[in-house]
Design an enzyme around this catalytic site. Structure first.
Site, PDB file in Angstrom:
ATOM      1  N   CYS A 127       0.809  -1.232   0.000  1.00 61.48           N
ATOM      2  CA  CYS A 127       0.000   0.000   0.000  1.00 61.48           C
ATOM      3  C   CYS A 127       0.840   1.279   0.000  1.00 61.48           C
ATOM      4  O   CYS A 127       0.317   2.363  -0.238  1.00 61.48           O
ATOM      5  CB  CYS A 127      -0.963   0.004   1.178  1.00 61.48           C
ATOM      6  SG  CYS A 127      -2.155  -1.336   1.107  1.00 61.48           S
ATOM      7  N   HIS A 269      -3.281   6.979   2.584  1.00 67.61           N
ATOM      8  CA  HIS A 269      -3.708   5.681   2.068  1.00 67.61           C
ATOM      9  C   HIS A 269      -5.089   5.349   2.631  1.00 67.61           C
ATOM     10  O   HIS A 269      -5.311   5.422   3.840  1.00 67.61           O
ATOM     11  CB  HIS A 269      -2.682   4.610   2.465  1.00 67.61           C
ATOM     12  CG  HIS A 269      -3.171   3.236   2.190  1.00 67.61           C
ATOM     13  ND1 HIS A 269      -3.661   2.860   0.963  1.00 67.61           N
ATOM     14  CD2 HIS A 269      -3.274   2.139   2.986  1.00 67.61           C
ATOM     15  CE1 HIS A 269      -4.039   1.602   1.013  1.00 67.61           C
ATOM     16  NE2 HIS A 269      -3.819   1.142   2.228  1.00 67.61           N
ATOM     17  N   ASN A 299     -10.091  -0.194  -0.114  1.00 68.73           N
ATOM     18  CA  ASN A 299      -8.627  -0.073  -0.093  1.00 68.73           C
ATOM     19  C   ASN A 299      -8.089  -0.632  -1.410  1.00 68.73           C
ATOM     20  O   ASN A 299      -8.116  -1.840  -1.630  1.00 68.73           O
ATOM     21  CB  ASN A 299      -8.089  -0.867   1.111  1.00 68.73           C
ATOM     22  CG  ASN A 299      -6.567  -0.877   1.190  1.00 68.73           C
ATOM     23  OD1 ASN A 299      -5.877  -0.518   0.234  1.00 68.73           O
ATOM     24  ND2 ASN A 299      -6.039  -1.311   2.324  1.00 68.73           N
TER      25      ASN A 299
END
Ligand code: ACO
Length: 352
Positions: A127, A269, A299
């Protein structure tokens, strides 16, 4: 003034298929209420059978290149991806779901975008991948190795999730986001003003796919059942995400000389709305400073930050002149932050 990498194009791509919380609740022991209250996510996009990370990366890359051409005031005829005035001479793709374990996916993406024989490679930092890729490309530009770079974050985590795992399936979605960087100077809007990057391999097991790498494949026989799937130990990851994004943001802000109150937008993020709020609390931010699009996309791993940027621009939330802090956290463990003043950009309308 010194040579710097300047952001001059932005794009993104999401697969067509949307999986709502209600649809997940029909397959798994979960509910729209649990997912919304524990994560802030309402839906996610998922690739169709046969669709891969490179397909999304090519679409996002093409959109970012078109945005860069339009920003530079040149007509976007949509035909020639190689700008005759300023050709891209570097492609960096952040992904941890490459089309194949070998070779990297970036050369295929560069080829399909018609970018010629440019250097291209993948960056693997889960990520945090986009921030790492941005730092890599920016450094190559400031070092004079490249003049114009396409930086893409793309992942298709739906292809590595355990279909029976209600936690990871609730969180992750597929997507790609991209920016174009050009050589410019540090005083210009869009110039990347600094980075803070870090890692801690002692947490490697917290976010992982156990099988498929050399450790498992060096042992004869197939992988143990389930080891081909992505696993995440949610609670410690939650704690570390808050801690590391806050610390990284703080140390970059000190370096750049901005206070948290002077930042207009924090694009973190998009892991979990509770993580975003906790980072906001740690940094002393107000809600209006925090960009969130995870309710619509979940996500999206390496695509998360550029897709959030794209949505914030499209919604008018992110404006030229805004002081922007990007911060990410992911598997590795890894974390990273970047700072810039948002430039005037032509982005067109996001197609999804
Ligand atoms: N629906 C219903 N119940 C669920 C679901 C679900 N989808 N998922 C988990 N639960 C249950 C658990 O089984 C547990 O039940 P139990 O108490 O009976 O054992 C209960 O909910 C609480 O579980 P927790 O894991 O404690 O739930 P938490 O509130 O911590 O939320 C979550 C879990 C969303 C995963 C959270 O920990 C989180 O967001 N972690 C961080 C994720 C992240 O930041 N990732 C970023 C990096 S990812 C990368 O790099 C790829």
């Amino acid at each position: 003034m010194s040579r710097a990498a300047v952001l001059c194009g932005l794009g993104g791509s999401l697969p067509e298929r949307i999986v709502s919380n209600e649809e997940l609740a029909e397959q798994l022991d979960t509910s729209d209420r649990w997912i919304r209250t524990r994560t802030g996510i309402g839906q996610r996009h998922v690739v169709a059978p046969g669709q891969s990370t490179s397909d999304l990366a090519v679409a996002a890359g093409a959109q970012a290149l078109a945005s860069a051409r339009a920003t530079a005031g040149r007509a976007d005829d949509g035909v020639d991806p190689v700008d005759p005035v300023d050709p891209v001479d570097l492609v960096v793709l952040a992904t941890s779901t490459p089309d194949r374990p070998c070779p990297a996916t970036a050369p295929d993406v560069a080829h399909r975008l018609g970018l010629g024989h440019v250097p291209s490679f993948d960056v693997s930092a889960v990520c945090t991948g986009f921030v790492y890729a941005l730092a890599t490309a920016a450094s190559m530009i400031t070092a004079g190795i490249a003049g114009r770079a396409l930086v893409i974050g793309a992942d298709t985590f739906s292809t590595i999730l355990d279909p029976a795992d209600r936690t990871t399936r609730a969180i992750f979605g597929d997507g790609a986001g991209a920016v174009v960087l050009r050589a410019g100077d540090s005083g210009e809007p869009g110039a990347l003003l600094g980075f803070d990057l870090g890692s801690d391999g002692s947490g490697a097991d917290l976010i992982t796919v156990r099988a498929g790498g050399s450790r498992q494949r060096s042992v004869p026989g197939p992988a143990a059942e389930g080891e081909e799937f992505f696993t995440m130990d949610g609670r410690p990851v939650f704690t570390r995400a808050v801690l590391d994004m806050s610390r990284s943001s703080q140390s970059l802000l000190e370096r750049v000389g901005w206070s948290a109150a002077e930042v207009d937008k924090v694009v973190a993020h998009q892991a979990n709305i509770r993580i975003l709020n906790a980072v906001g609390e740690q940094l002393g931010l107000e809600e209006k400073q925090i960009v969130a699009n995870l309710d619509r996309v979940g996500n999206t791993v390496a695509a998360s930050i550029p897709l959030a940027l794209r949505d914030a621009v499209a919604g008018g939330e992110l404006q030229p002149g805004h002081r922007v802090l990007l911060t990410g956290f992911g598997g590795g463990l890894t974390w990273g932050s970047a700072a810039l003043v948002w430039p005037e950009l032509e982005t067109g309308r996001p197609h999804r």
